[in-house]
Design an enzyme around this catalytic site. Sequence first.
Site, short mmCIF file in Angstrom:
data_model
loop_
_atom_site.label_atom_id
_atom_site.label_comp_id
_atom_site.label_asym_id
_atom_site.label_seq_id
_atom_site.Cartn_x
_atom_site.Cartn_y
_atom_site.Cartn_z
N HIS A 90 -72.38 42.87 -25.43
CA HIS A 90 -73.27 43.41 -26.45
C HIS A 90 -73.11 42.63 -27.75
CE1 HIS A 90 -73.95 47.03 -23.97
NE2 HIS A 90 -72.67 46.95 -23.69
N ASP A 93 -80.64 46.63 -28.42
CA ASP A 93 -79.26 47.07 -28.19
C ASP A 93 -78.49 47.07 -29.51
OD1 ASP A 93 -76.65 47.48 -27.32
OD2 ASP A 93 -76.46 45.52 -26.36
#
Length: 240
Positions: free
Chosen positions: A216, A43
């Site tokens: 994130h 990610d």
Amino acid sequence: LPNGARVLHSGDYRLDESMNRPECLEYLARRGDMGDILLFLGDSTNVEREGNSQCEASVREGLNSVYRDAPGSIITAVFSSSIYRVESILALAEELGRRVAVCGFNLERNFGIAKQLGLIRCPDHLVLPVGKLKSLPANQRLVLTTGTQGESGSALSRLAHGNFKGYAIEPGDRVVLSSRIIPGNERSILRMVNHFYRRGASVFTERDANVHGSGHAYRNEMKQMLEWIRPRYFLSLIHI
């Protein structure tokens, strides 16, 4: 693949010591020591953000500041994948003497799986069906649901429009969107928020209080992950 080589897909991740799951980090470090990670699919949504993401303990404090003096019901919407946020909200509800109803297909499914796997730990008496929750005084209720982006047909949207089976918004209720506003969804979210205000509820988003932190990793966390697992190849992914 070469014999013994592995591909690691992170999905959404962040490194947060306040979440107290060191066994996961130890596993990643061991894999790096073994040197068998051929490819890391990582990610990189927040790669342009320096430093580290906001810790969950800080978000929990922000939620507590909104919850603790709420005169009526609390309705909190989260992303259905945010199991760590669900656990924080359940812990706050227990501390404040509120019972919880979990609503929304994906959230109910994920909640059940997480409980079975031991990722969510809460007393059995804390969570009730929404029909039983309604029989309690308003200041003892917390509805945990999905629909943070104003999705048509979601539990939160139906609550805003007054057509959610078994529950209705009342004046004095507090609605908390523990999420980010994803670009492109502003109109549907604000339209939903307006409906809540028309019903006498107050609404809190990340713009009003510290009720959300990104799921994130920021740049420093990405560097740390790469230092731990030391893959031969790295493919950057963006999760929205």
